[in-house]
Design a protein around this motif. Sequence first.
Motif, mmCIF file in Angstrom:
data_model
loop_
_atom_site.group_PDB
_atom_site.id
_atom_site.type_symbol
_atom_site.label_atom_id
_atom_site.label_comp_id
_atom_site.label_asym_id
_atom_site.label_seq_id
_atom_site.Cartn_x
_atom_site.Cartn_y
_atom_site.Cartn_z
ATOM 1 N N MET A 159 1.098 -1.025 0.422
ATOM 2 C CA MET A 159 -0.120 0.017 0.129
ATOM 3 C C MET A 159 0.768 1.496 -0.201
ATOM 4 O O MET A 159 1.539 1.839 0.501
ATOM 5 C CB MET A 159 -1.102 0.502 1.454
ATOM 6 N N ARG A 160 0.145 2.212 -0.593
ATOM 7 C CA ARG A 160 1.303 3.504 -0.460
ATOM 8 C C ARG A 160 0.020 4.270 -0.197
ATOM 9 O O ARG A 160 -1.223 5.014 -0.289
ATOM 10 C CB ARG A 160 1.202 3.443 -2.073
ATOM 11 N N PRO A 161 0.484 4.871 0.766
ATOM 12 C CA PRO A 161 -0.508 6.146 1.269
ATOM 13 C C PRO A 161 -0.448 8.005 0.302
ATOM 14 O O PRO A 161 0.402 7.521 0.463
ATOM 15 C CB PRO A 161 0.302 6.174 3.037
ATOM 16 N N ILE A 162 -1.805 7.932 0.561
ATOM 17 C CA ILE A 162 -1.611 9.081 -0.453
ATOM 18 C C ILE A 162 -2.958 10.410 0.852
ATOM 19 O O ILE A 162 -3.819 9.992 1.098
ATOM 20 C CB ILE A 162 -2.297 9.492 -1.355
ATOM 21 N N VAL A 163 -1.961 11.896 0.648
ATOM 22 C CA VAL A 163 -2.161 12.493 1.318
ATOM 23 C C VAL A 163 -3.450 13.794 0.155
ATOM 24 O O VAL A 163 -2.385 14.196 -0.513
ATOM 25 C CB VAL A 163 -1.691 13.448 2.551
ATOM 26 N N GLY A 164 -4.370 13.493 0.377
ATOM 27 C CA GLY A 164 -5.414 14.544 -0.378
ATOM 28 C C GLY A 164 -4.822 15.819 0.009
ATOM 29 O O GLY A 164 -4.392 16.550 1.190
ATOM 30 N N GLN A 165 -5.753 16.757 -0.395
ATOM 31 C CA GLN A 165 -5.680 18.243 -0.527
ATOM 32 C C GLN A 165 -6.512 18.551 1.117
ATOM 33 O O GLN A 165 -6.228 19.458 1.546
ATOM 34 C CB GLN A 165 -6.440 18.873 -1.462
ATOM 35 N N ASP A 166 -7.246 17.609 1.353
ATOM 36 C CA ASP A 166 -7.719 18.152 2.252
ATOM 37 C C ASP A 166 -7.848 17.426 3.735
ATOM 38 O O ASP A 166 -7.700 17.325 5.316
ATOM 39 C CB ASP A 166 -9.412 17.245 2.162
#
Length: 720
Positions: free
Chosen positions: A532-539
Amino acid sequence: MTPTVATFKCLRVIAGTLGLISSTAWSQDASPNHIYVRLPSQVAPNTVAAVAEVGKKTNLTIPAGEKIATEIARMCGSLDLSYAFILADENRIEITDVFLPVAVEKTVVFPACVKTPALDGVLVGDGDTVGGILKQYNVPAAQQTTQRIVDGKTTSEEVSDLAAKAASGNLDAKSPGWRKRVVDYVAAANAREIAVVNGLGTTQAIKVGDSIKLPIRPEWTAVAIDDGISRADAEASITAALERDNLYARTEVVSAASPNLVTPLSSGEAATYCGMPVDDGKYPFDQAALIDMLARVKFGGNRSTIMVLDTGTDLDSISASEVPDDYRGTIAPIEDNDIDAPPPASLVGGYNIATGRNSPSSDPGYANRWHGLGVYGAAIGSGELKALRALAPESLKLNAVPVSLVKPVGTGFDIDITSFEKAVQRALDEDSVSTVNISFMSVSDLQMLANTIQRAGTRVVVTVAAGNDKADLETSESWPAIYGGNPANANGGIVITVGSHDRDGKLAGFSRRGWKYVDILAPGCNVPSFTMRPIVGQDGRESLKLEKEYFSGTSASAPLVSFASALLQAEGLNGAKVKSRIIRSADVSSDLDKITYSRGRLNIVKALAQGVDVLEVPDPGGGQSKLILGTLANPNEQITVCGQAYQLKRFAKLAFDKSKNPPDAHIWLKNQNVNTPQNMERVPLCQVQPTDSASIKITEQTGTPPSTYALSDFTDFIAQ
């Protein structure tokens, strides 16, 4: 003057005469002739000496051209200079001889040792530097060494030179000056090791979210106490030595030696042992041959379920296009410890049995968080069969359920030892669960788990990763791996312990081995699976994205055997027949005689061809061999192999290693008791004789008249 035996004997006496400390660094459940010890630091000269003094010695043969230092590192986790001096004195050799290849095969006496901390992952945070991380985790490294870790420049020659420098001069082995030399050596060795295992170099800096492997995880070592020394005296000596090394304050009181995760190889280790991955449809198994065999297989009505005991899997973040619902198993929920949690469904997709949560999701902050996902992916056929899973779900009659054994402890995480037995017992309570995959190891006997496996009998197959520290299970025991191999080791249960081979079919350099306990080798280098690759959204919220990941280590090999086991159970075989089938269908090599019980490597295509007799005939042009499926037409005929007469119907397997001249015969004879087919007779290797005479007649499934094959015409015969 070099510090030698006299100074270390003095150190041993001091370590043994200090008073007993009430708290201990070993497991209280140790048998009377063992102590379980673990070191929280790489620098512990007094403790090293105390363990060597009270522990039993071992005689090992060093082949010509190999170094004693290499064997020390394998046995003890790393090369400890204090231990090297003790060994040199024990064998009356110069310290420099430890670091040089031996000219001729040599038997060396190895004193007892305790493993130094193993590599474990540390998540890189915002603003972290290599030097800061090393300091935070008390990893010896000088400032100039830190840059060499980043650059990856420290060579093995430099490390050897530092060892030689530390071995020279007039220093007392128990003096602060000696300790500084040991620290300097360890710092240089760390520079090379950390750079290699993490694939660090001038073009690759550490990034936030990376997991960098450092030697920080203390591992339990079972130290066999020497004859004539009481356990109480051994405990007192080691406790005093720990205090003298200033390690006592960082040890802990335990009631049992906690299990360790069989962590996968880092990218640097994988590159060293395995090379670069190649996607050609031939590895970890031949896709075309497997798909062809699956078309012939007659499955029952229900799917076999693999329970993956590991670090958990974030099922909610995996789309149906990646893992279709058919491959997501369900089981009855556990009683949830979270009183605010909603009532669980009648069936759940997994759970964390250590924390009592009806969710198998991994723990954020745990450096090996995605290990369970990698194992889960391999257990359902690895990344190679993604298209087949999506387009023809009925062709693979299995699914998998992830179960986490990880629980938070203080500021870190631990493996809950009591959850082993609970999880396997839960598997017994689930009719659909037929295989349990384990990627943990403990140096203390897991008697509760052994009892549960025994109660399971032949209903559940337990597959176990052998371990990645190159050790031989015969001299370096770990549980539950030693329940594999000879069926008697499992006392009525069915355990298959799995080592690793590389792409060329050779024993992987990292893999544990030992023919009494390791059943078989399976692909363990660059096995395609998931991460899994953590992705941080704009929020600012984090989401997880499933990605392909190449996975190396015995924890990648074991689930491939679980995959084969579940398919065989879907064909209607019980656990005893599964173990027998996997062993007798292995691709054999005489070089593996002392490595695995089967003397071979997993061949899932031949394994699935059960219910018929199988003859493997090589291609005269050197291409892929041909499998002939049918029925033995002359079972009562007597043949001669290695000068010995046999009736054909007695063979469970008759194979030949034709790389040897004359060829070696690999013979397994059927057990006459049909209820225990796993208890086949493993006949010692023998050479084919000029006087041997035999022919095998096979009536193929096509219905054509029987064809006759001489011994020289085939490489493997597997009885149905």
